[in-house]
Design a protein around this motif. Structure first.
Motif, short mmCIF file in Angstrom:
data_model
loop_
_atom_site.label_atom_id
_atom_site.label_comp_id
_atom_site.label_asym_id
_atom_site.label_seq_id
_atom_site.Cartn_x
_atom_site.Cartn_y
_atom_site.Cartn_z
N ILE A 150 0.84 -1.19 0.00
CA ILE A 150 0.00 0.00 0.00
C ILE A 150 0.88 1.25 0.00
CG2 ILE A 150 -1.76 1.31 1.26
CD1 ILE A 150 -2.65 -1.39 2.47
N TYR A 151 0.63 2.10 -0.99
CA TYR A 151 1.28 3.41 -1.05
C TYR A 151 0.20 4.47 -0.83
CZ TYR A 151 5.15 0.89 -3.21
OH TYR A 151 6.17 0.01 -3.46
N ARG A 152 0.48 5.42 0.03
CA ARG A 152 -0.50 6.48 0.33
C ARG A 152 -0.77 7.32 -0.91
NH1 ARG A 152 -2.83 4.01 3.92
NH2 ARG A 152 -4.30 5.70 3.63
N SER A 153 0.27 7.60 -1.69
CA SER A 153 0.12 8.36 -2.94
C SER A 153 1.24 7.95 -3.89
CB SER A 153 0.14 9.87 -2.69
OG SER A 153 1.40 10.26 -2.20
N THR A 154 1.04 8.22 -5.15
CA THR A 154 2.04 7.85 -6.17
C THR A 154 1.98 8.88 -7.29
OG1 THR A 154 1.81 5.50 -5.68
CG2 THR A 154 2.71 6.07 -7.83
N THR A 155 3.15 9.28 -7.75
CA THR A 155 3.23 10.15 -8.93
C THR A 155 3.59 9.30 -10.14
OG1 THR A 155 5.59 10.61 -8.68
CG2 THR A 155 4.05 12.07 -7.49
N ALA A 156 3.41 9.86 -11.31
CA ALA A 156 3.75 9.15 -12.55
C ALA A 156 5.22 8.75 -12.55
CB ALA A 156 3.42 10.01 -13.76
N ASP A 157 6.08 9.61 -12.00
CA ASP A 157 7.52 9.31 -11.96
C ASP A 157 7.85 8.12 -11.05
OD1 ASP A 157 7.98 11.43 -13.67
OD2 ASP A 157 8.45 12.84 -12.06
N GLU A 158 7.00 7.82 -10.10
CA GLU A 158 7.24 6.72 -9.16
C GLU A 158 6.65 5.39 -9.62
OE1 GLU A 158 7.08 9.23 -4.99
OE2 GLU A 158 5.20 8.63 -5.94
N MET A 159 5.82 5.44 -10.64
CA MET A 159 5.07 4.26 -11.08
C MET A 159 5.95 3.08 -11.47
SD MET A 159 1.65 4.62 -11.19
CE MET A 159 1.11 3.71 -12.61
N GLU A 160 6.95 3.31 -12.28
CA GLU A 160 7.77 2.21 -12.78
C GLU A 160 8.33 1.38 -11.64
OE1 GLU A 160 11.93 1.91 -15.07
OE2 GLU A 160 10.39 3.04 -16.15
N GLU A 161 8.90 2.04 -10.65
CA GLU A 161 9.49 1.33 -9.52
C GLU A 161 8.43 0.63 -8.66
OE1 GLU A 161 12.16 -0.34 -7.01
OE2 GLU A 161 12.62 0.66 -8.90
N LYS A 162 7.33 1.29 -8.41
CA LYS A 162 6.30 0.74 -7.53
C LYS A 162 5.51 -0.41 -8.17
CE LYS A 162 5.55 4.85 -4.68
NZ LYS A 162 4.57 5.85 -4.22
N THR A 163 5.46 -0.47 -9.49
CA THR A 163 4.62 -1.47 -10.16
C THR A 163 5.40 -2.60 -10.83
OG1 THR A 163 4.55 -0.24 -12.24
CG2 THR A 163 2.82 0.24 -10.61
N LYS A 164 6.72 -2.56 -10.80
CA LYS A 164 7.51 -3.51 -11.59
C LYS A 164 7.23 -4.97 -11.27
CE LYS A 164 11.54 -3.22 -8.62
NZ LYS A 164 12.89 -2.71 -8.47
N ASP A 165 6.84 -5.31 -10.05
CA ASP A 165 6.56 -6.70 -9.67
C ASP A 165 5.07 -6.96 -9.45
OD1 ASP A 165 9.31 -7.29 -9.65
OD2 ASP A 165 9.49 -6.54 -7.59
N ALA A 166 4.22 -6.03 -9.79
CA ALA A 166 2.79 -6.14 -9.50
C ALA A 166 2.08 -7.11 -10.46
CB ALA A 166 2.13 -4.78 -9.58
N ASP A 167 1.16 -7.88 -9.89
CA ASP A 167 0.21 -8.66 -10.69
C ASP A 167 -1.07 -7.87 -10.91
OD1 ASP A 167 1.54 -11.39 -10.91
OD2 ASP A 167 1.58 -11.07 -8.73
N VAL A 168 -1.41 -7.08 -9.88
CA VAL A 168 -2.63 -6.26 -9.89
C VAL A 168 -2.26 -4.87 -9.39
CG1 VAL A 168 -4.95 -5.94 -8.93
CG2 VAL A 168 -4.12 -8.26 -9.41
#
Length: 179
Positions: free
Chosen positions: A28-46
């Motif tokens: 869970i991330y409280r907020s996310t910017t477009a610049d942070e997306m790549e790192e935060k989603t790289k292992d995500a299934d959903v």
């Protein structure tokens, strides 16, 4: 399965995320910017998101991604063609705000046509209390009943607005969209 919730703050401070834990690992991330997306989603299934852009530049490295769930009604922040090409499903929360948006539509209508800002300011300024006559003659409101409403899109929200407008005797002219 790894579920990444990108904008938890957009759901309110009282949101409970524990039901997700029965489905897999939850980050869970409280907020996310477009610049942070790549790192935060790289292992995500959903991915569970609200307003961040979902496109090749933000999720291009998320090789396990199978599903994007939006906590809003629209799809305007998604690159649908890119998601289709990658075989990633996307869903929004259809129906959650239908009545609220319809209510707000009519609140704005009444606010504008009845010139509520003018009257609110007139009373708060003290002019009403000092005056000898009502300002109503200055500001004649326009009747909106039996008018024609132009509605673009007849999804759940557009249909609800049309239904309420019809109940007030209005006519509906609408444009339907099809996928």
């Amino acid at each position: 399965m790894k579920i990444v919730i990108l904008e938890a703050d957009s759901l309110g401070q009282d949101m409970v995320f524990t039901p997700f834990e029965a489905l897999g690992e939850v980050v869970i991330y409280r907020s996310t910017t477009a610049d942070e997306m790549e790192e935060k989603t790289k292992d995500a299934d959903v991915i569970v998101a609200n307003k961040v852009p979902i496109c090749e530049s933000t999720i291009g490295k998320a090789q396990n991604l199978k599903l994007v769930c939006l906590t809003a009604t629209g799809f305007n922040n998604l690159d649908g063609d890119y998601l289709k090409k990658r075989g990633i499903a996307a869903y929004n929360v259809a129906g959650y705000s239908t009545n609220g948006v319809a209510q707000h539509t009519f609140a704005l209508l009444f606010y504008i046509l009845e010139k509520l800002n003018y009257y609110d300011n007139y009373v708060k300024s003290g002019e009403y209390a000092r005056g000898t006559c009502s300002p109503i003659s200055d500001r004649i409101s326009s009747s909106w009943m039996e008018k024609t409403w132009g509605i673009i899109g007849l999804g759940a929200i557009g249909n609800r607005v049309a239904q309420i407008a019809k109940a007030f005797g209005c006519h509906i002219s609408a444009i339907r969209f099809r996928e």
